[in-house]
Write an enzyme that holds these catalytic residues in place. Structure first.
Site, short mmCIF file in Angstrom:
data_model
loop_
_atom_site.label_atom_id
_atom_site.label_comp_id
_atom_site.label_asym_id
_atom_site.label_seq_id
_atom_site.Cartn_x
_atom_site.Cartn_y
_atom_site.Cartn_z
N TRP D 169 -18.17 94.31 33.17
CA TRP D 169 -18.65 94.05 34.52
C TRP D 169 -20.19 94.12 34.44
CZ3 TRP D 169 -13.70 94.93 34.01
CH2 TRP D 169 -12.79 94.91 35.08
N TYR D 171 -23.30 94.02 36.40
CA TYR D 171 -23.71 94.04 37.79
C TYR D 171 -25.15 94.52 37.90
CZ TYR D 171 -19.01 93.44 39.80
OH TYR D 171 -17.79 92.94 40.20
N ILE D 203 -17.03 88.39 30.32
CA ILE D 203 -18.12 88.87 31.18
C ILE D 203 -17.76 88.57 32.61
CG2 ILE D 203 -20.55 88.59 31.77
CD1 ILE D 203 -20.79 87.55 28.73
N LYS D 204 -17.83 89.61 33.43
CA LYS D 204 -17.58 89.45 34.85
C LYS D 204 -18.89 89.72 35.55
CE LYS D 204 -15.47 91.75 38.73
NZ LYS D 204 -15.33 93.09 39.29
N THR D 205 -19.34 88.78 36.37
CA THR D 205 -20.57 89.05 37.11
C THR D 205 -20.43 88.51 38.52
OG1 THR D 205 -22.97 89.05 36.99
CG2 THR D 205 -21.84 87.01 36.30
#
Lengths: 306, 306, 306, 306, 306
Positions: D169, D171, D203-205
């Site tokens: 994540w 962020y 990848i989480k954004t």
């Protein structure tokens, strides 16, 4: 084994035989052997206060060998000192007197509100030097006491595995307390309770004054009418706060004082239920013959011959 | 083995034969072999002060090989330096001179009131490079001295297991002291006591001035009428503070000085009971021939031919 | 093996054959093989400055495969990059060019006076990706440089055990220095000395300016009349400060510049005794054909054909 | 195995078969299996925002079993949650849906400029609960991001050894950024690059806005005329910044929004080269039937049927 | 095994048989055995508040043996205390009552906005003393809660390996909260959720008041019309926030109160879905006979005979 020593050892039933054996060695050495009382010589002032302040009044004490011989000749239960001093004589005096290795130390070369000792020796050091116990100082009232408590727990665990009991110097200090608060009876009692809950086998603390530091404690003392006027009563409260007499509590002497006061204090410790004294500057800063005479008198008080 | 070296080794009876062997190697190498005195070349200034300041006055000294050869030719007891400098020549000069690996270092690229060195080498490094000892600097008087003391204890333990003694650079510094306090006689004595209590085998400190930093120390010095006027007397007090002469104490030279002063200091060290000198900038910042002549003179002083 | 490479390897006689083998691989790859000079492509700017700033000027460079192919085609000694970029192509280009894994990184998303990189890869990562060396940045001049030096020492030890040499990016930064001080000749020389004393096998630093940051250094430079006017002279002083030429020192290019300036700098590095360049933005931010032409010219300079 | 999934797996050629197997499980589960797109249900809001705020709008969601069943019924690729929620249902739903264990968490009970999550689970926890991946949040822009990056690297290493890929994540948050800067396109791209360089597999954004936070980035965007007006273009820039499409990048939904906006965003993600969505509050805070209908629509968009 | 106990154990299906066995021991001991309700005696106030404040109102309680006997005679489920108190009686009362070792502690000797306990015991201590569980306090709302959460996770992991469940004291405190916020219903519910997500097997928290601390929570409570007027409703919300009743939640009594209030609270806990009480000062600060009568009444309430 005397009945009193058997009784004291029974308070430590959770402990392994190694720890019990070394507690017995401390209780059964010297002229107070078997009485359940202890008189210990501590010499850590060279590090804690500096060598000149500590040893110049009696120059033979610069020599580490002096202290071993002195504790032996005085018939004390044990000699407690720092790594360097013990390394310098442990081989020469091997087996002659129980040794306690103080494993943390603090110096005065940087002013600080909240003292925090350095860990200057280990359980392994105590074992290789033939010691019967380790010693550790906590400063309840300092901002970093948490770190001290955790380091102490780690050391107690390690020492127990090696069959060594732990003596805790419980000295209230730091920004959380007023100057008088450091020896206030409620604070000394609190420090003794903390040391006991942390697993100390022997607790060394200061003589409590009649000052009360914490408002919440005062309220209860007043409501319950706890007698705290005499030193003997205050000693009783501190010993009670260390598991109602089920933990060995001894008291430190502090700076050099006149003999009469020392004798009065020893009687109050004895009659209040304390287990003895740890007496450094009042013994090694006097000329050797005078110091031996003083300790002889104190031993007689703890023997009850007085 | 000379009687004096045997006597010095007897002060370290708690130590294992490996440590005693390497102490003997230091005491028995070079022109002062067997005298109980030592003269050591330290080269850590490239890191501590910067390369230009240190080596530009004598450009051949940029080359790490220079210092090995110089210490050998001067007949010194040992060469003490940092990891990089030792790595760059230890194979070339293997077995020719005892090496001391300085395992922490500090640079001047960030101003700070309380210096704190980085640990820049290990006991394993000392072993793979063939060294006979490790060296470590403590700064008593700094706010983080606790961390230094604990790191030192860990290193001494590890070095002992490997049969290596530890040389402690005991340099008072930091926010707890005035500028003059860094070399005050009470503070230097205190630093020597701390190093000894921490288990240092050899203590290196600075020459003490007649300044007294701590009020509590001054009171005792005055009450006891301790003589501190001459350098010889102050050296005596420092050596006494390091277990009454039962620990090797040597003194550092400081910045480049005129020869007469250096000779006077060496005589005071010798006559006050000091064990020798560690002399860096005063030797390698001079042209090689002149430096060898200077060291020859110092060696003669420590041999007592003077 | 060329005589010059043999000579360079002889400076590292304390090292194990694994480290020597990988140093030889770096010195013997590409068009500068055997000359003792090196040209390395570093691509860490995506992390250090951000992807847009770094790659948008030449969009194919967003693709990690681009850089491997580019370094191969240009005939460079090695390609140095971060974990993610190397992971994304190490299997595809296995064995085609020596790889250097940069194991710490720093980004610009939080302003700070004293930068401190994160350790973003390990020696184990370098080994599983087939690298010949690790790279690490120190920032002499920052308040936390101590932590960096200690982390570096730990990594060098671990890398040595795995037969990998360590390239140290010695970049003066931080609150201890003025902005010009970061490239001042005395500071760059000091940083090179520190890296060498810490055991760096290859030192990468910035081109030194004629500015002198530290008063104590200036005094010595003036007293000794050290020539520092030309870049070549300053390069000489930096190389001398890294063990008098006995450690490989290469210089970084910095932001994109015009070609003539780059060529002048390369000649100064070559003639001052430097071992080569590490050139990132000046190569990958140009269109591929132009960049290859530029590198061809630089290689010729280092080959001496100029 | 579909060609697209094979292609995606080829981007991870450095990885071991265990990691590839679990990446394949994620890509090949649910209604988007084989498309190379992903839709994941994350439920960490009970810890991140508090239970009332998160679950009171749809009370059945207080029950940990609800979310497993919901993700299964919706045909999603995976369910990502915290230790407690997964422990409470992992046995009941073993083998029914890929699980991702989020291993760090942050709560809102103490206001702070620079958030720093606690590590609340481990790789060993993921293995004993039957998970296919771990998840970890970094906050680029915070003062302590270094610690987060290093903890992430340690976890990725450990997870890889266990055959588990890591979802990061990324962020942007903290004192280094303005409020709008947290979703600025340059910052989101920078965060994606950092996550990719740190070795993230997925990848989480957040969805990037048209705001540009860093002046140095703006200069390059303007000079290079990078199109960033539409969400699709910005998605493209972010995906490009994560190794030019060679790393899986998915986008989070944020607070509950109206359906039309969600559908527009999903199309922009799809058309800009994004790999899918992770959608929590927009699904579980709606009544179950409505939520399933919404997810059905989103799945159709990612299937390209729209 | 009663159906209710079987049901409760089924909530912990991810756990190993050792942990289930010790949960069963807690649920199946004393007069509430088999009901799914628990009444526990905690005695940590000697450390948390000081010995005088805690024990002077009922002096026999200074003695550690008192509390074991009291908990046995009252027919409670378990006795929870600190290392020292348990060490002082665990051998004497071995096997007579389930023991919970509280492994962290905090004292009041230094004022602080954000309390942070010391870890004063270990899982190994719990095992050697024959305990069935460990206990740990977290202070959600403090600045260092991250460290507490991570220490708790480590302890839960270690305790699980030893077959011991973990009881978490979830006590909101610290600079992130107003004084009333420490018992606000939203904050207590949040703390219970955090403890559950961290893997607590039993959660102990305070009775929630009707105050709401966080604006974002209030918005949702009002929008969803969550009933929070009565204590029973608030208990229901807290239990719901701990996985909808799938985790054991018990409530602490606080300072000494009048009996009627205590009985009302116990009924609210019972009727709101709570699992019981942990009741220290309200029991041991009363004279023994009165305290046993009070606990008898509370047990009857939890048995439903009321």
């Amino acid at each position: 084994m005397s009945e009193r020593v058997k009784e004291i050892l029974s308070y430590y039933r959770s402990e392994n035989p190694g720890v019990l054996t070394n507690l017995a060695r401390l209780l059964n050495h010297g002229r107070l052997a078997g009485t359940g009382r202890m008189l210990i010589l501590p010499v850590d002032q060279g590090f804690e206060h500096g060598p000149g302040r500590s040893f110049a009044p009696n120059p033979p004490t610069y020599d580490p060998l002096y202290h071993f011989q002195f504790a032996i000749d005085a018939g004390l239960n044990a000699y407690a000192s720092l790594l360097g001093f013990l390394e310098a004589g442990a081989a020469e005096f091997a087996g002659e007197i129980p040794l306690i290795l103080k494993v943390n130390s603090h110096d005065l070369l940087h002013p600080e509100k909240d003292p925090m000792g350095a860990q200057t020796a280990s359980v392994a050091d105590a074992l290789r030097l033939g010691c019967v116990a380790i010693g550790y100082t906590i400063y309840p009232g300092t901002v970093d006491r948490r770190i001290q408590y955790e380091q102490l727990r780690e050391l107690i665990k390690e020492a127990r595995c090696a069959g060594l009991p732990t003596v805790v110097w419980a000295y209230p200090r730091g920004g959380g307390l007023s100057k008088e608060g450091e020896t206030a009876v409620d604070v000394i009692a609190y420090a003794a309770q903390i040391a006991a809950q942390l697993g100390a086998h022997i607790i060394k603390t200061k003589l409590p004054t009649a000052h009360i530091e914490q408002d919440e404690a005062r309220k209860v003392y007043e409501a319950q009418k706890i007698p705290l006027t005499s030193l003997k009563e205050r000693i009783h409260h501190v010993v009670q706060s260390a598991f109602d007499g089920r933990r060995i509590v001894i008291f430190s002497g502090g700076p050099k004082e006149d003999d009469a006061k020392l004798f009065e204090e020893a009687k109050a410790i004895r009659d209040g239920g304390g287990f003895g004294s740890i007496i450094g500057r009042n013994s090694f800063q006097r000329e050797r013959t005078q110091a031996l005479a003083l300790l002889d008198k104190l031993i007689r008080i703890y023997q009850g011959n007085n």
